[in-house]
Design a protein around this motif. Sequence first.
Motif, PDB file in Angstrom:
ATOM      1  N   GLN A 127     -56.396 -43.630   5.185  1.00  0.00           N
ATOM      2  CA  GLN A 127     -57.070 -43.841   3.919  1.00  0.00           C
ATOM      3  C   GLN A 127     -56.957 -42.592   3.079  1.00  0.00           C
ATOM      4  OE1 GLN A 127     -61.136 -44.987   4.310  1.00  0.00           O
ATOM      5  NE2 GLN A 127     -60.665 -47.028   3.593  1.00  0.00           N
ATOM      6  N   ARG A 128     -56.482 -42.792   1.848  1.00  0.00           N
ATOM      7  CA  ARG A 128     -56.394 -41.699   0.903  1.00  0.00           C
ATOM      8  C   ARG A 128     -57.230 -42.062  -0.306  1.00  0.00           C
ATOM      9  NH1 ARG A 128     -49.912 -40.792   1.035  1.00  0.00           N
ATOM     10  NH2 ARG A 128     -49.805 -40.327   3.244  1.00  0.00           N
ATOM     11  N   PHE A 129     -57.755 -41.041  -0.928  1.00  0.00           N
ATOM     12  CA  PHE A 129     -58.539 -41.264  -2.124  1.00  0.00           C
ATOM     13  C   PHE A 129     -57.610 -41.226  -3.334  1.00  0.00           C
ATOM     14  CE2 PHE A 129     -61.932 -39.746   0.722  1.00  0.00           C
ATOM     15  CZ  PHE A 129     -62.753 -40.849   0.628  1.00  0.00           C
ATOM     16  N   THR A 130     -56.949 -42.339  -3.554  1.00  0.00           N
ATOM     17  CA  THR A 130     -56.087 -42.467  -4.722  1.00  0.00           C
ATOM     18  C   THR A 130     -56.880 -43.140  -5.833  1.00  0.00           C
ATOM     19  OG1 THR A 130     -55.287 -44.631  -4.036  1.00  0.00           O
ATOM     20  CG2 THR A 130     -54.053 -42.710  -3.250  1.00  0.00           C
ATOM     21  N   ALA A 183     -56.135 -45.910  -7.264  1.00  0.00           N
ATOM     22  CA  ALA A 183     -56.215 -47.345  -6.982  1.00  0.00           C
ATOM     23  C   ALA A 183     -57.311 -47.658  -5.964  1.00  0.00           C
ATOM     24  CB  ALA A 183     -54.870 -47.866  -6.484  1.00  0.00           C
ATOM     25  N   SER A 184     -57.508 -46.774  -4.994  1.00  0.00           N
ATOM     26  CA  SER A 184     -58.518 -47.050  -3.969  1.00  0.00           C
ATOM     27  C   SER A 184     -59.931 -46.712  -4.432  1.00  0.00           C
ATOM     28  CB  SER A 184     -58.199 -46.283  -2.686  1.00  0.00           C
ATOM     29  OG  SER A 184     -58.382 -44.896  -2.887  1.00  0.00           O
ATOM     30  N   THR A 185     -60.066 -45.961  -5.522  1.00  0.00           N
ATOM     31  CA  THR A 185     -61.390 -45.607  -6.036  1.00  0.00           C
ATOM     32  C   THR A 185     -61.671 -46.221  -7.405  1.00  0.00           C
ATOM     33  OG1 THR A 185     -60.523 -43.575  -7.004  1.00  0.00           O
ATOM     34  CG2 THR A 185     -61.439 -43.429  -4.771  1.00  0.00           C
ATOM     35  N   ARG A 186     -60.825 -47.129  -7.832  1.00  0.00           N
ATOM     36  CA  ARG A 186     -60.966 -47.733  -9.164  1.00  0.00           C
ATOM     37  C   ARG A 186     -62.331 -48.401  -9.353  1.00  0.00           C
ATOM     38  NH1 ARG A 186     -56.097 -50.452 -11.872  1.00  0.00           N
ATOM     39  NH2 ARG A 186     -55.281 -49.393 -10.079  1.00  0.00           N
ATOM     40  N   HIS A 187     -62.832 -49.052  -8.307  1.00  0.00           N
ATOM     41  CA  HIS A 187     -64.126 -49.718  -8.439  1.00  0.00           C
ATOM     42  C   HIS A 187     -65.244 -48.722  -8.722  1.00  0.00           C
ATOM     43  CE1 HIS A 187     -63.715 -48.572  -4.233  1.00  0.00           C
ATOM     44  NE2 HIS A 187     -65.023 -48.655  -4.116  1.00  0.00           N
TER      45      HIS A 187
END
Length: 162
Positions: free
Chosen positions: A88-91, A93-97
Amino acid sequence: MLARISLFALAVVLLALISLVPTLQFPSSAEVSTFIGPRVWPLTLIIALLGLGSALLLITWRDARRGTTYDDELAALSHPPSGSVATQRFTFASTRHWWLIAATLIYTWLISEVGFLFASIAFTLVCTLLLGARSWRTILITLVVATLLMQGVFVTLLGIPL
């Protein structure tokens, strides 16, 4: 798994039923000066919550009666194949919400500072960018359509000046 889904669906139905009583105490459109009263929107949401929660509960009970289980599908989803190791990376896209939640909180604060219309235009711009629009033509069209819809719905249909 079916027990968890049934419990969740039952909680949704109970929440809708409990919320129904205070919602019915809001003034109707006949009691206020606007076309649609303050009761309409919460009552619409509660009816939708009640209907969708009931549907989920009935579908879950039907699947339990048929013997359908979701445990195998859940196990396959939670354990990826051994050849691929997911990190898991904090990109973005993964933190957009989280960015959308932050934008919503800022929008709520900004309404009292600069007014509904300007805050809504800024919020629409930020959300359009967060959701991936890159063409300025698309962004401009989205802003114009959103502004016209806000003006049309609130001022023309509901009679609420912005």
